[in-house]
Write an enzyme that holds these catalytic residues in place. Structure first.
Site, short mmCIF file in Angstrom:
data_model
loop_
_atom_site.label_atom_id
_atom_site.label_comp_id
_atom_site.label_asym_id
_atom_site.label_seq_id
_atom_site.Cartn_x
_atom_site.Cartn_y
_atom_site.Cartn_z
N GLY A 108 -7.89 8.36 6.87
CA GLY A 108 -8.09 8.68 8.28
C GLY A 108 -9.55 8.81 8.68
N ASP A 124 0.85 -1.19 0.00
CA ASP A 124 0.00 0.00 0.00
C ASP A 124 0.90 1.25 0.00
OD1 ASP A 124 -2.43 1.38 0.21
OD2 ASP A 124 -2.39 1.36 2.40
N SER A 166 -12.92 4.18 4.47
CA SER A 166 -13.53 3.78 5.75
C SER A 166 -14.80 4.58 5.99
CB SER A 166 -12.54 3.99 6.90
OG SER A 166 -11.65 2.89 6.96
N LYS A 169 -12.84 12.71 7.41
CA LYS A 169 -12.88 12.88 5.96
C LYS A 169 -13.70 14.08 5.52
CE LYS A 169 -12.57 7.87 5.35
NZ LYS A 169 -11.11 7.80 5.26
N ARG A 217 -8.80 -0.06 12.63
CA ARG A 217 -8.16 0.57 13.80
C ARG A 217 -9.21 0.95 14.84
NH1 ARG A 217 -3.48 4.56 11.38
NH2 ARG A 217 -2.67 3.10 9.88
N ASN A 236 -10.24 0.43 -0.36
CA ASN A 236 -9.26 0.34 0.72
C ASN A 236 -9.83 0.75 2.07
OD1 ASN A 236 -7.52 -0.15 -1.38
ND2 ASN A 236 -6.01 1.39 -0.78
N ASP A 246 -8.72 0.86 6.21
CA ASP A 246 -7.78 0.70 7.31
C ASP A 246 -8.35 1.32 8.59
OD1 ASP A 246 -5.63 0.34 8.94
OD2 ASP A 246 -4.27 1.68 7.89
N HIS A 277 -9.26 4.74 -2.52
CA HIS A 277 -8.59 4.79 -1.20
C HIS A 277 -9.48 5.58 -0.24
CE1 HIS A 277 -4.31 3.45 -2.01
NE2 HIS A 277 -4.93 3.28 -3.17
N GLY A 278 -9.06 5.61 1.02
CA GLY A 278 -9.76 6.44 2.01
C GLY A 278 -11.24 6.09 2.12
P1 13P Z 1 -9.02 4.75 5.35
O1 13P Z 1 -8.16 5.65 6.18
O2 13P Z 1 -10.28 5.44 4.95
O3 13P Z 1 -9.29 3.45 6.00
O4 13P Z 1 -8.23 4.46 3.97
C1 13P Z 1 -7.25 3.46 3.93
C2 13P Z 1 -6.46 3.49 2.68
O5 13P Z 1 -6.80 4.13 1.69
C3 13P Z 1 -5.22 2.70 2.66
O6 13P Z 1 -4.51 2.86 1.47
O1 G3H Z 2 -2.87 4.99 3.52
C1 G3H Z 2 -2.84 4.89 4.73
C2 G3H Z 2 -3.11 3.60 5.39
O2 G3H Z 2 -4.14 3.77 6.34
C3 G3H Z 2 -1.86 3.05 6.01
O3 G3H Z 2 -1.51 3.79 7.13
O4 G3H Z 2 0.89 4.18 6.71
O5 G3H Z 2 -0.06 4.51 9.00
O6 G3H Z 2 0.19 2.21 8.06
P1 G3H Z 2 -0.03 3.69 7.75
ZN ZN Z 3 -4.56 4.82 0.68
#
Ligand code: 13P
Ligand code: G3H
Ligand code: ZN
Length: 316
Positions: free
Chosen positions: A185, A83, A218, A188, A264, A258, A260, A215-216
């Site tokens: 994050g 990533d 969540s 948003k 968390r 995506n 993340d 991406h982004g």
């Molecule tokens: P989120 O922060 O919205 O979970 O996005 C994660 C992401 O794009 C990782 O590449």
């Molecule tokens: O793009 C960001 C993802 O949430 C990964 O985050 O680089 O802190 O592991 P990180």
């Molecule tokens: Zn990303």
């Protein structure tokens, strides 16, 4: 079966109007929670590792954990993806480490330099049977500890569809992460969430059958936000992408979504709850266990939102 690339997954996702969930992993519990959800629902899976995850857990530990997931689930296609790779060297290292997909994120470079860097990665990766994702346009939020654009600024840096066509043609990249209003994050949007679906539709009209990545993505589930805030956390203004928007994007050309932050938040919410409700507890299994279970439940739900639940067999 061994790790796979995203080729077949994206082909099926595009054709049948769903997206593959790409979940970030940093440790064993997060991975186990995700894998339990895909194993139970028979869904395809992209496990992604950031540079931060590589330095936190070390590649050898993460690879060993993912190898177990692959061995124990022969009927689930699993991709190991880098990533936000930032340099050719990082991407090369990941190809050499056994990743089946890498992202080169040259979005902070100008157009020509992004093309040059992406092309270099594509040449090396393709020579080794590995697929490549690139990024064009700019996302906001926090990425590798760097605070990016605000939502208003993000809406001024959306991917230009004509540039996307040229970028795809000149680089030969396998998928493209686009900027359509999302940010990394938990913060948003300040007011109502807005996404530029026209960017997705315009690119899809110009490059048919080409897989896009969001991406982004969540959603910042209310359940976890409330638990975190109730048990001593401080995330009152957190706001994510509505799940209906993810479903809508999945039915368009977006084939990889995506996530993340939601992982968390699930883990943090449960750990905070155990700490607050049973202050005498000091067995890590008693708080990491509920965190892992919350991740499993959340991912299982997300697979339905993205429409990829039950699609493992057709992606093999
Ligand atoms: P989120 O922060 O919205 O979970 O996005 C994660 C992401 O794009 C990782 O590449
Ligand atoms: O793009 C960001 C993802 O949430 C990964 O985050 O680089 O802190 O592991 P990180
Ligand atoms: Zn990303």
């Amino acid at each position: 079966m061994a790790l796979v690339t995203t080729k077949k997954m994206f082909e099926m996702a595009y054709k049948n109007g769903y997206a593959i969930g790409a979940f970030n992993v940093n440790n064993m519990e997060i991975t186990q929670g995700i894998v339990k959800a895909v194993a139970e629902t028979k869904s395809p899976l992209i496990l992604q590792i950031s540079r931060g995850a590589r330095s936190y857990a070390s590649m050898s530990y993460l690879k060993a954990i993912i190898d177990v997931a692959v061995e124990e689930n022969p009927d689930i296609p699993i991709v190991m993806h880098l990533d936000h790779g930032d340099t050719f060297e990082t991407c090369k290292q990941c190809v050499d480490d056994g990743f089946t997909s890498v992202m080169i994120d040259g979005s902070h470079h100008d157009f020509e330099d992004n093309i040059k860097l992406t092309k270099q990665v594509v040449e090396y990766a393709h020579d080794h049977g590995v697929v490549v994702e690139a990024e064009l346009g700019q996302l906001g939020g926090i990425e590798e500890d760097v605070v990016g654009l605000s939502h208003d600024e993000v809406m001024d840096h959306l991917t230009d569809p004509d540039q996307a066509v040229e970028f795809i043609e000149r680089t030969g990249v396998d998928s493209l992460a686009i900027a359509c209003g999302t940010s990394h994050g938990a913060y948003k949007f300040k007011v109502a969430p807005t996404l530029a679906f026209d960017v997705i539709e315009n690119i899809a009209a110009k490059v048919p059958n080409y897989p896009l990545v969001m991406h982004g993505s969540s959603s910042v589930p209310k359940e976890f936000k409330d638990l975190i805030n109730k048990y001593g956390g401080d995330m009152p203004d957190a706001m994510g992408v509505p799940e209906e928007a993810l479903t809508k994007a999945s039915k368009l050309a977006v084939c990889k979504i995506n996530i993340d932050t939601d992982l968390r938040m699930a883990l943090t919410a449960k750990i905070r709850q155990v700490y607050a409700e049973t202050p005498a507890e000091f067995d890590p299994r008693k708080y990491l266990g509920p965190g892992r279970e919350a991740i499993y439940e959340m991912v299982k739900h997300k697979l339905d939102v993205l429409g990829c639940a039950g699609k493992a067999a057709e992606c093999l």
